[in-house]
Design a protein around this motif. Structure first.
Motif, PDB file in Angstrom:
ATOM      1  N   TYR A 117      40.922  18.224   5.001  1.00 24.18           N
ATOM      2  CA  TYR A 117      39.670  18.738   5.552  1.00 24.18           C
ATOM      3  C   TYR A 117      39.341  17.977   6.827  1.00 24.18           C
ATOM      4  N   ARG A 118      38.448  18.535   7.610  1.00 22.05           N
ATOM      5  CA  ARG A 118      37.941  17.810   8.771  1.00 22.05           C
ATOM      6  C   ARG A 118      36.650  17.096   8.378  1.00 22.05           C
TER       7      ARG A 118
ATOM      8  N   SER B   9      37.363  24.189   6.944  1.00 20.87           N
ATOM      9  CA  SER B   9      38.670  23.552   7.143  1.00 20.87           C
ATOM     10  C   SER B   9      39.402  23.208   5.854  1.00 20.87           C
ATOM     11  N   LEU B  10      38.797  23.402   4.691  1.00 23.80           N
ATOM     12  CA  LEU B  10      39.408  22.952   3.434  1.00 23.80           C
ATOM     13  C   LEU B  10      40.758  23.625   3.191  1.00 23.80           C
ATOM     14  N   THR B  11      41.763  22.810   2.885  1.00 16.30           N
ATOM     15  CA  THR B  11      43.124  23.308   2.660  1.00 16.30           C
ATOM     16  C   THR B  11      43.782  22.517   1.537  1.00 16.30           C
TER      17      THR B  11
ATOM     18  N   VAL C 258      31.309  17.331   6.406  1.00 17.31           N
ATOM     19  CA  VAL C 258      32.611  17.942   6.146  1.00 17.31           C
ATOM     20  C   VAL C 258      32.598  19.341   6.745  1.00 17.31           C
TER      21      VAL C 258
ATOM     22  N   LEU D 282      45.691  23.163   8.557  1.00 13.88           N
ATOM     23  CA  LEU D 282      44.387  23.552   8.028  1.00 13.88           C
ATOM     24  C   LEU D 282      44.175  25.061   8.067  1.00 13.88           C
TER      25      LEU D 282
END
Length: 258
Positions: free
Chosen positions: A101-102, A243-245, A239, A70
């Motif tokens: 994402y988390r 953390s978006l990857t 969300v 991440l």
């Protein structure tokens, strides 16, 4: 990059390909890449994870170790509410690519996003809530646009494009959000670089659907060549926006960050 090209193509061609309706990632997935995913899944599914945890269904990554991929901003500063925890989740994008994402997990319920796209943007909707379980009506929470060049300029361009009030749009520009519990690189689109206010203290609402609202969670981030507009309103943020990857699948079927 292949993955970015595929998603860009989907955003540009989605409406024409399906009569104006959003086109899902599953309908757009590249068959050859999907076949690789099946091969990779068969290889990894037989292997246990080092922590004895489960594997993510699409990428085959061990959930416990996927956190290492991440793009963590602020060292994952977002706090989970009492009784809940963050876990790594994934959503399929175009051409077999994946967004990691988390998301929250509260008891038996977990946050789950679904992806669709039209001619101008990608959209991530909340289809399952950690608080409420499966939703009868999905809730749009994140929009995704191609972003080129300077991040603030790219966000300004996209937000102005969304605003039907052309006179106001010309005065709108991205600025640092400066909100303690948002990612440090978060931006809002405002008419005042110091932060808009109202004379009577009423809520601030400026710059259209991509603009600043002082009583809602709405902001922009630029990640891996895309501008993400997070619009959670006044709802619980399920969300972790830091953390978006984006993950691309290689010829061997394995996933790596773009």
């Amino acid at each position: 990059m292949r993955a970015r090209t595929v998603v860009m193509g989907l955003l540009l061609a989605g409406v024409a390909a399906c009569g104006g309706e959003p086109k899902t990632a599953n309908e757009s997935a590249n068959i050859a890449v999907a076949n690789n995913a099946v091969v990779a899944a068969k290889t990894t599914s037989a292997q246990s994870c080092p922590d004895d945890g489960d594997r993510l269904e699409i990428s085959g990554l061990c959930r416990g170790r996927a956190v290492a991929y991440l793009n963590a901003v602020d060292d994952f500063s977002a706090q989970a509410p009492d009784g809940c925890a963050w876990q790594v989740a994934e959503t399929e994008l175009a051409g077999g690519d994946v967004l990691l994402y988390r998301g929250l997990k509260c008891g038996a319920n977990a946050t789950k996003l679904a992806f669709s796209a039209n001619a101008t943007r990608g959209e991530l909707t909340l289809v399952s809530s950690a608080m409420q379980g499966k939703l009868d009506e999905p809730i749009p929470v994140i929009s995704m646009y191609v972003a080129e060049g300077d991040p603030a300029a790219a966000v300004t361009f996209r937000a102005r494009e969304m605003n039907p009030d052309r006179a106001e749009a010309a005065r709108c520009a991205a600025r640092p959000a400066r909100v303690d519990y948002w990612p440090s690189d978060a931006m809002v689109v405002d008419t005042d670089p110091k932060g808009s206010t109202t004379p009577d203290g009423s809520p601030v609402v400026v710059c259209g659907d991509g603009g600043y609202i002082d009583e809602a969670t709405r902001f922009w981030r630029v990640v891996q060549g895309y501008a993400f507009l997070f619009d959670f309103g006044q709802d619980m943020v399920e969300v972790d926006p830091g953390s978006l990857t984006l993950m691309a699948q290689g010829e061997d079927g394995r996933y790596q960050p773009l």
